[in-house]
Write an enzyme that holds these catalytic residues in place. Structure first.
Site, mmCIF file in Angstrom:
data_model
loop_
_atom_site.group_PDB
_atom_site.id
_atom_site.type_symbol
_atom_site.label_atom_id
_atom_site.label_comp_id
_atom_site.label_asym_id
_atom_site.label_seq_id
_atom_site.Cartn_x
_atom_site.Cartn_y
_atom_site.Cartn_z
ATOM 1 N N ALA A 139 0.803 -1.219 0.000
ATOM 2 C CA ALA A 139 0.000 0.000 0.000
ATOM 3 C C ALA A 139 0.840 1.275 0.000
ATOM 4 O O ALA A 139 0.298 2.368 -0.199
ATOM 5 C CB ALA A 139 -0.931 0.018 1.218
ATOM 6 N N TYR A 140 2.133 1.159 0.213
ATOM 7 C CA TYR A 140 2.998 2.338 0.205
ATOM 8 C C TYR A 140 3.208 2.792 -1.240
ATOM 9 O O TYR A 140 3.918 2.132 -2.008
ATOM 10 C CB TYR A 140 4.343 2.048 0.856
ATOM 11 C CG TYR A 140 4.308 1.747 2.341
ATOM 12 C CD1 TYR A 140 3.139 1.888 3.083
ATOM 13 C CD2 TYR A 140 5.444 1.313 3.009
ATOM 14 C CE1 TYR A 140 3.116 1.606 4.439
ATOM 15 C CE2 TYR A 140 5.429 1.035 4.364
ATOM 16 C CZ TYR A 140 4.264 1.180 5.074
ATOM 17 O OH TYR A 140 4.242 0.906 6.426
#
Length: 347
Positions: free
Chosen positions: A61-62
């Site tokens: 998700a980064y």
């Protein structure tokens, strides 16, 4: 670099790990953290490895996977010298199957992460959030298959409530599936909720803590002072809404004591804040991020020395708050306390 055993597992991890959330940063949150490209990432990996900081933490998700891609490129040619920790489970799109801890999503997430990282295995794979829609048995069975296939070595969780973590550990024990070795948690001098349920659970069940945001979401960097505005260069102007809240007076009380101890020790405010965490029960590794080489080198100065007992006690008192029910009777009332001696230090 000091190394600690990760929970009840046989894996040892460095006391400080590198958080790669700044790598490839984009969007309102991660773009404010930093936008480190591959060349600079390689230099920062060089510094980290020279200091013995051999575990690198990231997540799909980064920046929509860009962090994993940059980290993988920066680690190319030295994979055997490092531990890679990544996470999955937060939504990556609007499709219902692009989130959570279902077998469908976890298998796809691991395969995608392996490709972005340029490796054939993940040393520590963590579920980024609890998925109440998926039975824990389905999740743990999928993780067991991934461990048996060699694609992941150890499993863990992040941001779980106590009952969620205990339910998962119990299911793993009953079925002989991999137990979570780690729980990645928010913990800092200005954010001590971890101490009330999750730390005693970690002690009891042998789950090691990997600490994220040890500087209170950027509040303990040394630039915030009582009676002064937040500095112009602080990322809090853009990211405060995404992070854990902190009451101003709690923050200022902690910073006042950090300033005093900084004058006594010659160490910086961030170094003291991180050093305090390194001695806390269950803490196996503190994840530190850095926008540049200077910040990384400063954070590395948090190890190799210790606060004395009196300084630790002052910091404990500065950030102490009345715990929520049902915890406060065990702190405030003698009868409760006699029945349940604290498993962890209570300020």
């Amino acid at each position: 670099m000091e190394f600690n055993r990760l929970g009840r597992s046989g894996l040892h991890v460095p006391a400080l790990s590198f958080g790669a959330g700044t790598f490839g940063g984009s969007g309102p949150l991660f773009g404010a953290w930093g936008d480190t490209g591959v060349d600079q990432a390689r230099r920062m990996v060089d510094i980290a490895l020279d200091a013995g900081m051999s575990m690198f933490d990231t997540a799909d998700a980064y920046s929509d996977g860009a962090s994993e891609e940059v980290l993988g490129a920066a680690l190319k040619g030295r994979r055997d010298r490092v531990l890679i920790s990544t996470k999955a489970g937060l939504p990556l799109g609007d499709n219902a199957n692009e989130a959570g801890s279902s077998r469908f999503h976890l298998v796809r997430a691991v395969e995608a992460a392996l490709g972005r990282l340029g490796t054939d295995h993940i040393d520590l794979f963590q579920l980024h959030a609890f998925d109440a829609r998926t039975p824990v048995e389905e999740t743990l069975s999928a993780l067991d298959d991934l461990v048996r296939s060699g694609k992941i070595r150890y499993a863990g969780a992040s941001n779980y409530a106590g009952w969620q973590l205990m339910k998962t550990l119990d299911a793993a024990e009953r079925h002989g599936w991999p137990r979570f070795a780690a729980h990645q948690v928010y913990y800092s001098l200005v954010g001590r909720d971890y101490e009330w349920d999750l730390m005693p659970l970690g002690l009891d069940q042998g789950v090691g803590a990997l600490v994220w945001s040890p500087l209170g979401w950027g509040r303990l960097t040394g630039g915030i002072r009582r009676g002064l505005p937040v500095p112009d260069g602080s990322r809090l102007h853009r990211t405060a809404q995404f992070g854990p809240p902190v009451e101003d007076e709690v923050l200022y009380d902690v910073v006042d004591v950090l300033d005093q101890i900084s004058a006594e020790t010659g160490r910086t405010v961030p170094q003291i804040a991180i050093n305090w965490l390194l001695r806390r029960p269950t803490v196996a590794s503190v994840i530190v991020g850095a926008r540049d080489e200077r910040q990384l080198e400063q954070n590395l100065g948090a190890i190799g020395w210790e606060l004395d007992a009196e300084q630790v006690a002052r910091l404990d008192r500065a950030g102490a708050q009345t715990p929520p029910y049902p915890h406060y009777p065990y702190v405030r009332q003698e009868g409760f306390a006699r029945l349940n001696p604290p498993a962890v230090p209570i300020a």
